[in-house]
Design an enzyme around this catalytic site. Structure first.
Site: not given
Length: 362
Positions: A110-111
């Site tokens: 997610d990043e």
């Protein structure tokens, strides 16, 4: 001049999906929208893997025991994780990044960090690139990303978290040092709860307090981390965006529906965990020198035991042999076990060597 002292100013973006796992579940199940959601665990057992912002309002956080989360939020809805779905969406998001730059450093599903000092679309600023990426992610996935824009990785990370969720925040070179001075020490990326506690005990509450210490004083108190603390307290972080970022470890764990202190039962429960870890190592073509066993007891106390092998772990059988050696060494147990985990570290990329015996004498 670059505040990091490396010449031309870099343009770095940190993209962080907002409550990623929980947001995916709320997107795919309208009945979950607006409700406090915990991904992972159950009402009675396990650990929260992710929490929606509605759940976070009650104090529910990732890595929190499910029983604690339920106590904080009685209406919390527990949802089983769907990692294959999260991975697929993550690949879709990274394809959006690739439309703008080749310099992408994924940190998790997610990043990621992006270096857009030069961008493929010819957009005039890093802020414009971040705005375009966020819009495309929303249009293609229905999910929300926050973005931080700055001249180094540390400040880009801080910026992405500054006004979450659904935020775009920019820290310019002119803003950097003063921004860091006012930053509470707990919001420094790379300073965890234990180090934060040590710093506060020393009267280090903000970036200004940290900056007041010399490199020598920091080294005396914090050892090898001192140069990093010294730099970021001045808004300096020379680390580049690493395209081929090598993972430090590969692991998996499982919380069981019932506790046990029997070796045979625990050994059997390790089998699917070992399958998952070895499968991941094989798929990523990484070799490991160190095997770690994680054990969490019924009272939530957690221990780890590790063993480094000559050369590399050659195959799954050798991995199992090592893990069972570590497990057997804990017996007899005084408490039952609720969770087991296995991880591989000291990794190197490359195909596995020919299998050989480890000679553990089991």
């Amino acid at each position: 001049m670059d505040p990091d002292g490396a010449g031309a100013i870099r343009k770095i973006i940190h993209i962080d999906m907002d409550a990623f796992y929980a947001s995916v579940e709320q997107r795919d199940d309208p009945a979950l929208r607006g409700r406090p959601v915990a991904v992972g665990g159950s009402r009675e057992r396990g650990v929260v893997a992710a929490a929606s912002y509605e759940a976070r309002a009650f104090g529910v956080r990732s890595a929190m025991p499910s029983v604690t989360a339920r106590r904080l939020c009685p209406d919390l809805v527990f949802v089983k994780p769907r990692f294959e779905v999260y991975r697929s969406i993550s690949e879709q998001i990274r394809a959006v990044f690739a439309e703008h730059t080749d310099l992408i450093e994924p940190v998790a599903l997610d990043e990621a960090y992006l270096d857009v000092t030069e961008n493929r679309q010819g957009l005039p600023t890093a802020t414009a690139v971040a705005r375009a990426i966020r819009a495309t992610i929303r249009a293609q996935t229905g999910l929300v990303a926050s973005a931080g824009v700055s001249y180094n990785k540390f400040l880009a990370k801080v910026a992405s978290d500054f006004r979450k969720p659904d935020a775009l925040f920019v820290i310019t070179p002119a803003m950097g040092p003063a921004f860091v001075e006012a930053l509470p020490i707990g919001r420094f990326h790379g300073i965890g709860p234990v180090t934060e506690g040590r710093m506060k005990a020393l009267g280090i509450l903000t970036g200004r307090d940290l900056r007041a210490l010399s490199l020598e004083a920091l080294t005396k108190r914090f050892g090898a981390s001192a140069p990093y603390y010294y730099g970021v307290s001045r808004g300096i972080d020379p680390r580049p965006v690493r395209v081929n970022r090598i993972r430090k470890s590969i692991g998996a764990e499982n919380t069981f529906s019932d506790d046990s202190s029997e070796f045979a039962v625990l050994a059997e429960r390790l089998a699917p965990i070992l399958d998952k870890v070895w499968g991941a190592a094989t798929a990523k073509e990484v070799r490991a020198r160190t095997v770690t066993l994680k054990v969490k007891f019924a009272d939530f106390e957690q221990i780890t035991r590790a063993r480094s092998v000559p050369g590399f772990v050659p195959d799954r059988a050798a991995l199992e042999e090592t893990v069972l050696f570590l497990l057997r060494d804990l017996f007899p147990l005084r408490r039952s076990v609720r969770l087991l985990g296995v991880s591989l570290s000291a990794l190197e990329h490359g195909p596995a060597p020919e299998p050989r015996q480890l000679g553990l004498g089991l």
